[in-house]
Design a protein around this motif. Structure first.
Motif, short mmCIF file in Angstrom:
data_model
loop_
_atom_site.label_atom_id
_atom_site.label_comp_id
_atom_site.label_asym_id
_atom_site.label_seq_id
_atom_site.Cartn_x
_atom_site.Cartn_y
_atom_site.Cartn_z
N GLU A 116 -4.11 -8.56 -56.61
CA GLU A 116 -4.07 -9.61 -57.63
C GLU A 116 -4.47 -9.05 -59.00
OE1 GLU A 116 -2.86 -12.95 -59.11
OE2 GLU A 116 -2.69 -12.42 -56.98
N ALA A 117 -5.37 -8.08 -59.02
CA ALA A 117 -5.74 -7.45 -60.28
C ALA A 117 -4.55 -6.70 -60.87
CB ALA A 117 -6.92 -6.49 -60.07
N ILE A 118 -3.82 -5.97 -60.01
CA ILE A 118 -2.63 -5.27 -60.45
C ILE A 118 -1.58 -6.26 -60.93
CG2 ILE A 118 -0.75 -3.72 -59.76
CD1 ILE A 118 -3.49 -2.39 -60.02
N ARG A 119 -1.42 -7.35 -60.22
CA ARG A 119 -0.44 -8.37 -60.59
C ARG A 119 -0.74 -8.93 -61.99
NH1 ARG A 119 3.19 -10.79 -57.75
NH2 ARG A 119 2.23 -10.06 -55.80
N ARG A 120 -2.01 -9.17 -62.24
CA ARG A 120 -2.38 -9.70 -63.55
C ARG A 120 -2.01 -8.71 -64.65
NH1 ARG A 120 -8.52 -11.50 -64.37
NH2 ARG A 120 -7.85 -13.04 -62.83
N THR A 149 -5.59 2.47 -70.68
CA THR A 149 -6.03 3.38 -69.63
C THR A 149 -7.47 3.07 -69.22
OG1 THR A 149 -4.54 5.12 -70.42
CG2 THR A 149 -6.34 5.80 -68.99
N VAL A 150 -8.33 2.81 -70.21
CA VAL A 150 -9.72 2.44 -69.92
C VAL A 150 -9.75 1.14 -69.10
CG1 VAL A 150 -11.88 1.65 -70.95
CG2 VAL A 150 -10.68 3.62 -71.92
N TYR A 151 -8.92 0.18 -69.50
CA TYR A 151 -8.85 -1.09 -68.78
C TYR A 151 -8.40 -0.87 -67.33
CZ TYR A 151 -7.00 -5.70 -67.48
OH TYR A 151 -6.72 -6.88 -66.83
N ALA A 152 -7.37 -0.04 -67.16
CA ALA A 152 -6.84 0.23 -65.81
C ALA A 152 -7.86 0.95 -64.95
CB ALA A 152 -5.55 1.04 -65.91
N ARG A 153 -8.57 1.90 -65.54
CA ARG A 153 -9.57 2.64 -64.75
C ARG A 153 -10.68 1.71 -64.29
NH1 ARG A 153 -12.16 8.63 -65.52
NH2 ARG A 153 -13.74 8.41 -63.91
N GLU A 154 -11.15 0.85 -65.18
CA GLU A 154 -12.21 -0.09 -64.78
C GLU A 154 -11.70 -1.04 -63.70
OE1 GLU A 154 -13.36 -1.96 -68.40
OE2 GLU A 154 -14.59 -0.25 -69.08
N LEU A 155 -10.44 -1.43 -63.83
CA LEU A 155 -9.82 -2.32 -62.85
C LEU A 155 -9.83 -1.67 -61.47
CD1 LEU A 155 -6.49 -4.22 -63.39
CD2 LEU A 155 -6.79 -2.81 -61.37
N ILE A 156 -9.47 -0.38 -61.40
CA ILE A 156 -9.41 0.35 -60.13
C ILE A 156 -10.81 0.59 -59.58
CG2 ILE A 156 -8.71 2.49 -59.02
CD1 ILE A 156 -6.48 2.68 -61.15
N VAL A 171 -6.62 10.00 -63.27
CA VAL A 171 -5.18 10.22 -63.07
C VAL A 171 -4.50 8.94 -62.60
CG1 VAL A 171 -3.46 11.44 -61.68
CG2 VAL A 171 -5.38 12.70 -62.66
N ALA A 172 -5.13 8.24 -61.68
CA ALA A 172 -4.55 7.00 -61.17
C ALA A 172 -4.39 5.97 -62.28
CB ALA A 172 -5.43 6.43 -60.05
N ALA A 173 -5.39 5.87 -63.16
CA ALA A 173 -5.31 4.91 -64.26
C ALA A 173 -4.17 5.26 -65.20
CB ALA A 173 -6.63 4.88 -65.02
N ARG A 174 -4.02 6.55 -65.52
CA ARG A 174 -2.95 6.97 -66.42
C ARG A 174 -1.58 6.76 -65.78
NH1 ARG A 174 -4.46 12.61 -69.23
NH2 ARG A 174 -2.52 12.08 -70.32
N LEU A 175 -1.48 7.03 -64.48
CA LEU A 175 -0.22 6.78 -63.77
C LEU A 175 0.11 5.29 -63.77
CD1 LEU A 175 -0.46 9.18 -60.70
CD2 LEU A 175 1.24 9.26 -62.53
N LEU A 176 -0.89 4.47 -63.54
CA LEU A 176 -0.69 3.03 -63.52
C LEU A 176 -0.15 2.54 -64.87
CD1 LEU A 176 -1.05 0.19 -62.29
CD2 LEU A 176 -3.43 0.27 -63.03
N ARG A 204 0.51 -0.26 -52.94
CA ARG A 204 0.61 0.71 -51.84
C ARG A 204 0.08 2.07 -52.26
NH1 ARG A 204 5.51 -2.10 -50.55
NH2 ARG A 204 6.74 -0.67 -51.83
N TYR A 205 0.36 2.46 -53.50
CA TYR A 205 -0.14 3.75 -53.99
C TYR A 205 -1.66 3.76 -54.04
CZ TYR A 205 -1.85 6.91 -57.62
OH TYR A 205 -2.58 7.83 -58.34
N LEU A 206 -2.25 2.69 -54.54
CA LEU A 206 -3.70 2.66 -54.74
C LEU A 206 -4.49 2.40 -53.46
CD1 LEU A 206 -3.78 0.64 -58.09
CD2 LEU A 206 -4.29 3.07 -57.80
N THR A 207 -3.85 1.80 -52.46
CA THR A 207 -4.58 1.45 -51.23
C THR A 207 -4.01 2.16 -50.01
OG1 THR A 207 -3.16 -0.46 -50.77
CG2 THR A 207 -5.11 -0.84 -52.14
N GLY A 208 -3.17 3.19 -50.20
CA GLY A 208 -2.49 3.85 -49.09
C GLY A 208 -3.42 4.57 -48.14
N GLU A 209 -2.83 5.04 -47.05
CA GLU A 209 -3.61 5.76 -46.03
C GLU A 209 -4.15 7.07 -46.62
OE1 GLU A 209 -4.46 4.81 -43.03
OE2 GLU A 209 -3.51 2.88 -43.47
N PRO A 210 -5.33 7.54 -46.14
CA PRO A 210 -5.88 8.80 -46.63
C PRO A 210 -4.90 9.96 -46.43
CG PRO A 210 -7.50 7.61 -45.35
CD PRO A 210 -6.20 6.89 -45.15
#
Length: 214
Positions: A98-102, A143-150, A163-168, A201-207
């Protein structure tokens, strides 16, 4: 195209209500003209005609069409920053999805008003030092917003949050821009749904490679 720094800046800032109204008419007319004709054929004569002002009056405010286009892009960036700031004030959603959706929805909404104009602004607008700096600040803030979100959601399993925040941010910006402003644009609701599913799926995928180990 004017390359000088002064050639990309407005000639005067209105101090009276009537002057401000004229400037707003010029900007509104330019938005329609650029969206309809593109940058090359979006001449100051067409803009002045659409705004119902003389070409001389237009030049009192802007030295050329590039300065008008730069101001339109600057306003677009300011609107995006404002939306992001207001989004940070909202209560954080329970799930990462839901955070990503927003975040995705916020970006789509900022691109929906006139996608053809947006394509012209982003792909053809000249880049002044001030505009480049504003764009850099905008990307950094997102990017700062996305990183805090993650980081605030334990569901995220990425090892490198930066890296994940910048990719997002980059993925959402590029995909939304390309598919909303395309000649055959995707339906915004479908775009939102699929983009959210892909990123979740990228952010919550299997290890695995690049993932946190539980």
């Amino acid at each position: 195209m004017t390359s000088g720094r002064r050639g990309l800046q407005p000639r005067k800032q209105p101090r009276q209500g009537r002057a401000e109204i004229t400037r707003q008419r010029i900007l509104a007319a330019a938005a329609h003209v650029f969206a309809e004709y593109g940058h090359a054929a979006g001449t100051t004569n067409r803009i002045a005609e659409r705004a119902r002002v003389s070409i001389g009056s237009l030049y009192q405010y802007y030295p050329n069409k590039d300065a008008i286009l730069v101001e339109l892009l600057t306003r677009h960036l300011d609107a995006g920053m404002s939306a992001l700031t207001h989004g940070q004030d909202d209560e954080a959603p329970d799930s990462l999805e839901e955070a990503i959706r927003r975040y995705v929805r916020l970006t789509i909404e900022n691109h929906r008003d006139d996608p053809q104009l947006l394509r012209v602004m982003i792909e053809q607008a000249p880049r002044s030092p001030e505009l480049l700096e504003k764009t850099s600040q905008y990307q950094l803030a997102r990017t700062v917003y996305a990183r805090e979100l993650i980081e605030n959601h334990p569901e995220a399993r990425v090892a490198d949050m930066e890296v994940a925040a910048r990719l997002l941010v980059s993925t959402v910006e590029l995909v939304v821009h390309q598919l909303i402003a395309a000649p055959d644009p995707l339906d915004p609701a479908r775009l939102e749904s699929e983009l959210v599913a892909m990123l979740t799926r990228y952010l919550t995928g299997e290890p695995g490679t690049g993932r946190q180990q539980s």
